[in-house]
Design a protein around this motif. Structure first.
Motif, PDB file in Angstrom:
ATOM      1  N   MET A   1      -2.676 -13.468  79.667  1.00 40.95           N
ATOM      2  CA  MET A   1      -1.410 -13.697  78.891  1.00 40.95           C
ATOM      3  C   MET A   1      -1.860 -13.175  77.405  1.00 40.95           C
ATOM      4  O   MET A   1      -2.402 -13.600  76.855  1.00 40.95           O
ATOM      5  N   ASN A   2      -1.036 -12.014  77.183  1.00 45.31           N
ATOM      6  CA  ASN A   2      -1.205 -11.489  76.136  1.00 45.31           C
ATOM      7  C   ASN A   2       0.208 -11.464  74.970  1.00 45.31           C
ATOM      8  O   ASN A   2       0.834 -10.778  74.829  1.00 45.31           O
ATOM      9  N   TYR A   3      -0.093 -12.599  74.226  1.00 43.31           N
ATOM     10  CA  TYR A   3       0.869 -13.163  73.153  1.00 43.31           C
ATOM     11  C   TYR A   3       0.338 -13.148  71.968  1.00 43.31           C
ATOM     12  O   TYR A   3      -0.903 -13.360  71.851  1.00 43.31           O
ATOM     13  N   THR A   4       1.119 -12.800  70.862  1.00 40.20           N
ATOM     14  CA  THR A   4       0.094 -12.709  69.530  1.00 40.20           C
ATOM     15  C   THR A   4       0.222 -14.297  68.907  1.00 40.20           C
ATOM     16  O   THR A   4       1.265 -14.808  69.261  1.00 40.20           O
ATOM     17  N   ILE A   5      -0.933 -14.603  68.814  1.00 38.79           N
ATOM     18  CA  ILE A   5      -1.027 -15.847  68.022  1.00 38.79           C
ATOM     19  C   ILE A   5      -0.567 -15.920  66.392  1.00 38.79           C
ATOM     20  O   ILE A   5      -1.306 -15.006  65.734  1.00 38.79           O
ATOM     21  N   LYS A   6       0.289 -16.198  66.192  1.00 42.32           N
ATOM     22  CA  LYS A   6       0.997 -16.091  64.521  1.00 42.32           C
ATOM     23  C   LYS A   6       0.105 -17.319  63.847  1.00 42.32           C
ATOM     24  O   LYS A   6      -0.256 -18.582  64.403  1.00 42.32           O
ATOM     25  N   GLN A   7       0.126 -17.072  62.424  1.00 39.79           N
ATOM     26  CA  GLN A   7      -0.527 -18.219  61.605  1.00 39.79           C
ATOM     27  C   GLN A   7       0.161 -18.354  60.256  1.00 39.79           C
ATOM     28  O   GLN A   7       0.417 -17.439  59.600  1.00 39.79           O
ATOM     29  N   VAL A   8       0.890 -19.519  60.120  1.00 35.72           N
ATOM     30  CA  VAL A   8       1.240 -19.685  58.698  1.00 35.72           C
ATOM     31  C   VAL A   8       0.904 -21.036  58.320  1.00 35.72           C
ATOM     32  O   VAL A   8       0.792 -22.056  59.088  1.00 35.72           O
ATOM     33  N   ASP A   9       0.296 -21.038  57.015  1.00 41.61           N
ATOM     34  CA  ASP A   9      -0.344 -22.341  56.489  1.00 41.61           C
ATOM     35  C   ASP A   9      -1.345 -22.685  57.378  1.00 41.61           C
ATOM     36  O   ASP A   9      -2.123 -21.509  57.679  1.00 41.61           O
ATOM     37  N   LYS A  10      -1.541 -23.772  57.857  1.00 41.41           N
ATOM     38  CA  LYS A  10      -2.735 -24.288  58.698  1.00 41.41           C
ATOM     39  C   LYS A  10      -2.301 -24.234  60.020  1.00 41.41           C
ATOM     40  O   LYS A  10      -2.815 -24.953  61.173  1.00 41.41           O
ATOM     41  N   PHE A  11      -0.872 -23.795  60.392  1.00 39.59           N
ATOM     42  CA  PHE A  11      -0.439 -23.674  61.894  1.00 39.59           C
ATOM     43  C   PHE A  11      -0.704 -22.498  62.599  1.00 39.59           C
ATOM     44  O   PHE A  11      -0.417 -21.364  62.138  1.00 39.59           O
ATOM     45  N   LYS A  12      -1.318 -22.424  63.690  1.00 40.91           N
ATOM     46  CA  LYS A  12      -1.250 -21.394  64.620  1.00 40.91           C
ATOM     47  C   LYS A  12      -0.392 -21.734  66.025  1.00 40.91           C
ATOM     48  O   LYS A  12      -0.484 -22.603  66.409  1.00 40.91           O
ATOM     49  N   ASP A  37       3.259 -18.885  82.860  1.00 41.56           N
ATOM     50  CA  ASP A  37       4.559 -18.655  83.582  1.00 41.56           C
ATOM     51  C   ASP A  37       5.669 -19.035  82.798  1.00 41.56           C
ATOM     52  O   ASP A  37       6.861 -18.317  82.817  1.00 41.56           O
ATOM     53  N   LEU A  38       5.699 -20.219  82.147  1.00 38.53           N
ATOM     54  CA  LEU A  38       6.696 -20.926  81.488  1.00 38.53           C
ATOM     55  C   LEU A  38       7.367 -19.918  80.211  1.00 38.53           C
ATOM     56  O   LEU A  38       8.430 -19.751  80.105  1.00 38.53           O
ATOM     57  N   ILE A  39       6.311 -19.520  79.687  1.00 37.32           N
ATOM     58  CA  ILE A  39       6.632 -18.472  78.381  1.00 37.32           C
ATOM     59  C   ILE A  39       7.342 -17.368  79.070  1.00 37.32           C
ATOM     60  O   ILE A  39       8.445 -16.674  78.317  1.00 37.32           O
ATOM     61  N   SER A  40       6.838 -16.666  79.981  1.00 36.30           N
ATOM     62  CA  SER A  40       7.340 -15.215  80.327  1.00 36.30           C
ATOM     63  C   SER A  40       8.672 -15.535  81.058  1.00 36.30           C
ATOM     64  O   SER A  40       9.632 -14.501  81.001  1.00 36.30           O
ATOM     65  N   TYR A  41       9.235 -16.630  81.496  1.00 38.23           N
ATOM     66  CA  TYR A  41      10.380 -16.969  81.994  1.00 38.23           C
ATOM     67  C   TYR A  41      11.305 -17.365  80.948  1.00 38.23           C
ATOM     68  O   TYR A  41      12.560 -16.850  80.962  1.00 38.23           O
ATOM     69  N   PHE A  42      11.009 -18.294  80.149  1.00 38.35           N
ATOM     70  CA  PHE A  42      11.810 -18.902  79.156  1.00 38.35           C
ATOM     71  C   PHE A  42      12.111 -17.966  78.029  1.00 38.35           C
ATOM     72  O   PHE A  42      13.062 -18.369  77.151  1.00 38.35           O
ATOM     73  N   LYS A  43      11.201 -17.100  77.600  1.00 31.20           N
ATOM     74  CA  LYS A  43      11.515 -16.305  76.478  1.00 31.20           C
ATOM     75  C   LYS A  43      12.646 -15.411  76.519  1.00 31.20           C
ATOM     76  O   LYS A  43      13.189 -14.933  75.554  1.00 31.20           O
ATOM     77  N   ASN A  44      13.303 -15.242  77.917  1.00 30.85           N
ATOM     78  CA  ASN A  44      14.406 -14.561  77.967  1.00 30.85           C
ATOM     79  C   ASN A  44      15.849 -15.497  77.762  1.00 30.85           C
ATOM     80  O   ASN A  44      16.907 -15.062  77.482  1.00 30.85           O
ATOM     81  N   HIS A  45      15.556 -16.941  77.296  1.00 24.33           N
ATOM     82  CA  HIS A  45      16.550 -17.714  77.154  1.00 24.33           C
ATOM     83  C   HIS A  45      16.541 -18.524  75.976  1.00 24.33           C
ATOM     84  O   HIS A  45      17.445 -18.915  75.609  1.00 24.33           O
ATOM     85  N   ASN A  46      15.197 -18.808  75.481  1.00 23.69           N
ATOM     86  CA  ASN A  46      15.067 -19.615  74.391  1.00 23.69           C
ATOM     87  C   ASN A  46      14.133 -18.991  73.621  1.00 23.69           C
ATOM     88  O   ASN A  46      13.416 -17.976  73.787  1.00 23.69           O
ATOM     89  N   LYS A  47      13.844 -19.698  72.214  1.00 19.03           N
ATOM     90  CA  LYS A  47      12.668 -19.419  71.416  1.00 19.03           C
ATOM     91  C   LYS A  47      11.598 -20.147  72.120  1.00 19.03           C
ATOM     92  O   LYS A  47      11.750 -21.501  71.712  1.00 19.03           O
ATOM     93  N   VAL A  48      10.691 -19.687  72.840  1.00 21.84           N
ATOM     94  CA  VAL A  48       9.640 -20.530  73.385  1.00 21.84           C
ATOM     95  C   VAL A  48       8.289 -20.444  72.247  1.00 21.84           C
ATOM     96  O   VAL A  48       7.939 -19.616  71.701  1.00 21.84           O
ATOM     97  N   VAL A  49       7.965 -21.889  71.908  1.00 21.08           N
ATOM     98  CA  VAL A  49       7.074 -21.978  70.897  1.00 21.08           C
ATOM     99  C   VAL A  49       5.783 -22.835  71.302  1.00 21.08           C
ATOM    100  O   VAL A  49       5.971 -23.901  72.207  1.00 21.08           O
ATOM    101  N   VAL A  50       4.426 -22.367  71.350  1.00 22.16           N
ATOM    102  CA  VAL A  50       3.429 -23.158  71.700  1.00 22.16           C
ATOM    103  C   VAL A  50       2.497 -23.416  70.552  1.00 22.16           C
ATOM    104  O   VAL A  50       1.790 -22.376  70.157  1.00 22.16           O
ATOM    105  N   PRO A  51       2.569 -24.203  69.835  1.00 25.18           N
ATOM    106  CA  PRO A  51       1.475 -24.579  68.865  1.00 25.18           C
ATOM    107  C   PRO A  51       0.135 -24.714  69.281  1.00 25.18           C
ATOM    108  O   PRO A  51       0.135 -25.576  70.463  1.00 25.18           O
ATOM    109  N   LEU A  52      -0.706 -24.416  68.678  1.00 20.35           N
ATOM    110  CA  LEU A  52      -2.166 -24.734  69.178  1.00 20.35           C
ATOM    111  C   LEU A  52      -2.562 -26.058  68.389  1.00 20.35           C
ATOM    112  O   LEU A  52      -2.649 -26.237  67.187  1.00 20.35           O
ATOM    113  N   LEU A  53      -2.676 -27.108  69.421  1.00 18.44           N
ATOM    114  CA  LEU A  53      -2.744 -28.592  68.866  1.00 18.44           C
ATOM    115  C   LEU A  53      -4.447 -28.595  68.256  1.00 18.44           C
ATOM    116  O   LEU A  53      -5.133 -28.194  68.930  1.00 18.44           O
TER     117      LEU A  53
END
Length: 258
Positions: A1-12, A37-53
């Motif tokens: 799964m090759n998605y870019t992990i973004k960082q703003v403030d303390k959030f990745k 699988d969820l990201i690759s499907y729904f990124k065509n329909h939604n803004k899919v966001v996965v925060p690193l908890l």
């Protein structure tokens, strides 16, 4: 799964696609890979966001379900997400429920799969049995109906966590916090449309837990998937995505005029 992990403030976080935000919250031993699988499907329909908890990065005092809820709420506010579809698996579901109860204004719908918050079987009394790889492997396999889903990479991740003393202490603190933080008396206050997707063979939050969530949450619908354990989005992604897509599509259909 090759998605870019973004960082703003303390959030990745990962953010892919456009549209209404679909925020995905992983569980206690979860990772971004759970949602491939969820990201690759729904990124065509939604803004899919996965925060690193920050399961293992909070100080011990705040290592709790409540601490995670505050983190997610601050993230949603910081990003100014509106009309959020909040999805949580296992402990992530527990955190999602707390968010809806405490800060419902930005949440449009709630999606729970194998969620804690009412009842869950932990790793057992002898957990975490540090140093016993086969034990950790068997416990990880119990997450799934098909034990082969518990890849060596996944088992190695869990093994590494429980063999680090501080990480193990934090995992136990979170697990105990989840058990103490039972939401049975509160979840009937949830107003948002709620989708429950449960594995018929879930041994951690068994099917009766899904039925109880359905009974207690007023505007909810429940779907069971056969030959499926505690992480349906990993084990049966096509079926999971089909059910979720139908739910989200229905939410956005204009109400029929009588």
């Amino acid at each position: 799964m090759n998605y870019t992990i973004k960082q703003v403030d303390k959030f990745k976080y990962i953010e892919e696609g456009e549209g209404e935000p679909l925020i995905l919250l992983h569980g206690l031993f979860g990772a971004l890979s759970n949602f491939g699988d969820l990201i690759s499907y729904f990124k065509n329909h939604n803004k899919v966001v996965v925060p690193l908890l920050p399961l293992l990065d909070m100080d011990l005092l705040h290592t709790s379900v409540g601490g995670l809820q505050k983190f997610v709420h601050k993230f949603i506010e910081y990003q100014d997400y509106q009309n959020v579809h909040l999805l949580g698996n296992s402990l992530g579901g527990h955190v999602a429920i707390l968010n809806v109860l405490k800060q419902p204004e930005r949440i449009k719908s709630l999606i729970l799969t194998g969620s804690s918050g009412l009842f869950e079987n932990g790793m057992g009394d002898t957990y975490p049995k540090r140093g016993d790889y086969d034990y950790i492997k068997k416990k990880t396999e119990l997450t799934f109906y098909d034990p082969k889903i518990a890849s060596k990479e996944l088992v190695d991740e869990v093994y590494e966590i429980v063999n680090n003393r501080l990480k193990a202490i934090k995992i136990i603190a979170l697990a105990k916090s989840a058990i103490r933080n039972n939401l049975g008396e509160d979840i009937n206050q949830i107003k948002q449309p709620t989708l429950l997707i449960w594995g018929n063979n879930d041994t951690i939050t068994p099917p009766f837990v899904g039925r109880e969530f359905h009974r207690l949450i007023p505007n909810s619908e429940l779907h069971f998937i056969d030959k499926c354990g505690h992480a349906p989005m990993m084990e049966v992604p096509d079926e999971f995505n089909r059910i979720l897509h139908k739910f989200l599509t229905k939410l956005n259909e204009p109400a029929a005029v009588a």
